[in-house]
Motif scaffolding. Structure first.
Motif, PDB file in Angstrom:
ATOM      1  N   ASN A 158      30.846  89.039  49.859  1.00 10.93           N
ATOM      2  CA  ASN A 158      30.206  90.297  49.471  1.00 10.93           C
ATOM      3  C   ASN A 158      31.090  91.146  48.568  1.00 10.93           C
ATOM      4  OD1 ASN A 158      27.737  89.967  50.871  1.00 10.93           O
ATOM      5  ND2 ASN A 158      28.717  90.531  52.788  1.00 10.93           N
ATOM      6  N   ARG A 188      32.416  90.300  45.940  1.00 10.90           N
ATOM      7  CA  ARG A 188      32.096  90.001  44.542  1.00 10.90           C
ATOM      8  C   ARG A 188      30.654  90.388  44.180  1.00 10.90           C
ATOM      9  NH1 ARG A 188      34.695  85.154  46.224  1.00 10.90           N
ATOM     10  NH2 ARG A 188      32.662  84.132  46.338  1.00 10.90           N
ATOM     11  N   ALA A 189      29.943  91.014  45.101  1.00  8.54           N
ATOM     12  CA  ALA A 189      28.543  91.362  44.850  1.00  8.54           C
ATOM     13  C   ALA A 189      28.431  92.483  43.827  1.00  8.54           C
ATOM     14  CB  ALA A 189      27.865  91.760  46.155  1.00  8.54           C
ATOM     15  N   ASP A 190      27.261  92.568  43.197  1.00  4.04           N
ATOM     16  CA  ASP A 190      27.036  93.572  42.149  1.00  4.04           C
ATOM     17  C   ASP A 190      27.127  94.989  42.693  1.00  4.04           C
ATOM     18  OD1 ASP A 190      26.704  91.580  40.282  1.00  4.04           O
ATOM     19  OD2 ASP A 190      24.499  91.528  40.473  1.00  4.04           O
ATOM     20  N   TYR A 191      26.592  95.229  43.905  1.00  2.00           N
ATOM     21  CA  TYR A 191      26.581  96.594  44.427  1.00  2.00           C
ATOM     22  C   TYR A 191      27.993  97.096  44.721  1.00  2.00           C
ATOM     23  CZ  TYR A 191      27.065  94.598  49.148  1.00  2.00           C
ATOM     24  OH  TYR A 191      27.502  93.926  50.259  1.00  2.00           O
ATOM     25  N   ARG A 216      30.741  96.142  42.907  1.00  2.00           N
ATOM     26  CA  ARG A 216      31.299  96.451  41.591  1.00  2.00           C
ATOM     27  C   ARG A 216      30.725  97.773  41.054  1.00  2.00           C
ATOM     28  NH1 ARG A 216      30.903  90.676  40.592  1.00  2.00           N
ATOM     29  NH2 ARG A 216      28.864  91.002  39.600  1.00  2.00           N
ATOM     30  N   THR A 217      29.441  98.006  41.322  1.00  4.66           N
ATOM     31  CA  THR A 217      28.821  99.254  40.870  1.00  4.66           C
ATOM     32  C   THR A 217      29.435 100.457  41.571  1.00  4.66           C
ATOM     33  OG1 THR A 217      26.741  98.087  40.448  1.00  4.66           O
ATOM     34  CG2 THR A 217      26.642 100.493  40.659  1.00  4.66           C
ATOM     35  N   LYS A 240      31.547 103.520  39.783  1.00  6.31           N
ATOM     36  CA  LYS A 240      31.118 104.914  39.887  1.00  6.31           C
ATOM     37  C   LYS A 240      32.211 105.806  40.450  1.00  6.31           C
ATOM     38  CE  LYS A 240      27.045 105.629  41.649  1.00  6.31           C
ATOM     39  NZ  LYS A 240      25.879 105.507  42.575  1.00  6.31           N
ATOM     40  N   HIS A 289      29.810 100.248  52.487  1.00  7.98           N
ATOM     41  CA  HIS A 289      29.037  99.243  51.765  1.00  7.98           C
ATOM     42  C   HIS A 289      29.443  97.813  52.137  1.00  7.98           C
ATOM     43  CE1 HIS A 289      27.318 102.388  49.227  1.00  7.98           C
ATOM     44  NE2 HIS A 289      28.543 102.869  49.081  1.00  7.98           N
TER      45      HIS A 289
END
Length: 307
Positions: free
Chosen positions: A200, A202-205, A207-208, A212, A223
């Motif tokens: 997890n 490496r998941a997009d959320y 990195r987002t 931010k 998260h």
């Protein structure tokens, strides 16, 4: 959510009936329980016939099962061959095993998840390699070996603990037995958490959230950890019943008079009422734990909704 819970409760009924039927049939092929009541000497035919009639063993197996299930729904789990009610044996043994299981679960949650998070965030580093090797060693060693070694070293040689737990079985006395009971599951929880955290991460959320400017601790706790705990919760939920049923070895080593001890005595003496009664309650524990795990999914992951 309410309809889902009702549907799951209705699904538990045939599962409970099927599991108890299978257990009842398996226990009834263990051997002749009446022979165990008479010790080394064989019972005379009149005494054996009287005992079979008294405990309902002279009836067909299917009729015994229907009678047993009818009694279960009224709270009567039968009478042990020593004349004591099975519910009385449970009242004495279940609180002890519940405390032992609680200690084991706390070790899994605190130590296992902490090590899993640390190694998952530091994958490939020396701490990760060291923990992986340690968990592999724990998985490779049988529980009875771990228990006997800790009892010998901590209890007999160094005197840090009592080799045998007292009849009160206080929480302080159950720390080492709880660690022994949880050792195998703790290793699996650590490795499972590590794998889930590493995937997890490496998941997009994630990195987002980092892009931010969300603080690292909040990213990990709010998260990353929350979503990574779903497979861990699944494992621990199903492990609760396994810990209670698998406590036979640990309770025998540390002389703990809990559920495992009563099951061992029931199997040894071919006491079918005791074995079936205790395993019936274990089946209920498994079913309720699985239901609670499914409901926790929606708490951990807001995307999961039950209708």
């Amino acid at each position: 959510m309410g309809r889902y819970v009702i549907r799951r409760l209705l699904q538990m009924i045939p599962v409970f009936i099927g599991a108890t039927l299978l257990i009842f049939l398996m226990v009834n092929v263990m051997g002749d329980p009446i022979a165990g009541l008479c010790g080394d000497r064989q019972c005379d035919p009149a005494t054996a016939a009287q005992l079979r009639k008294e405990f309902g063993l002279d009836k067909p197996v299917w009729q015994q099962y229907l009678t047993y299930m009818g009694n279960v729904f009224t709270g009567d789990l039968g009478t042990a061959f020593n004349g004591q009610q099975v519910t009385e044996l449970m009242a004495d043994s279940w609180p002890i095993t519940a405390r032992l299981t609680l200690v084991a679960i706390l070790f899994e949650l605190v130590v296992g998840i902490t090590l899993g998070v640390v190694t998952g965030l530091r994958r490939g580093r020396p701490v990760d390699t060291g923990v992986l090797l340690a968990t592999l060693v724990v998985i490779s060693i049988p529980t009875f070996v771990t228990g006997l070694l800790l009892q010998l070293l901590l209890g007999v040689k160094w005197g840090w603990i009592k080799p045998a737990v007292s009849t009160d079985a206080e929480f302080s006395e159950l720390l080492v037995p709880g660690l022994v009971l949880a050792s195998l599951s703790l290793a699996y929880v650590t490795r499972l958490t590590r794998t889930s955290i590493a995937e997890n991460r490496r998941a997009d959320y994630i990195r987002t959230a980092i892009a931010k400017g969300v603080p690292r601790r909040r990213v990990v706790v709010r998260h990353l950890l929350r979503n990574s705990l779903i497979p861990v919760v699944t494992f621990i939920g199903t492990d609760i019943g396994a810990l209670m049923g698998g406590a036979i070895v640990t309770e025998r080593i540390f002389n703990i008079h809990g559920v495992g001890y009563q099951l061992y005595q029931g199997i040894l003496r071919q006491n079918t009422q005791t074995v079936v009664g205790f395993v019936t309650v274990l089946v209920l524990v498994f079913l309720v734990a699985n239901l609670l795990v499914d409901l926790l999914y929606a708490v951990l992951d807001p995307r999961i909704r039950y209708v």
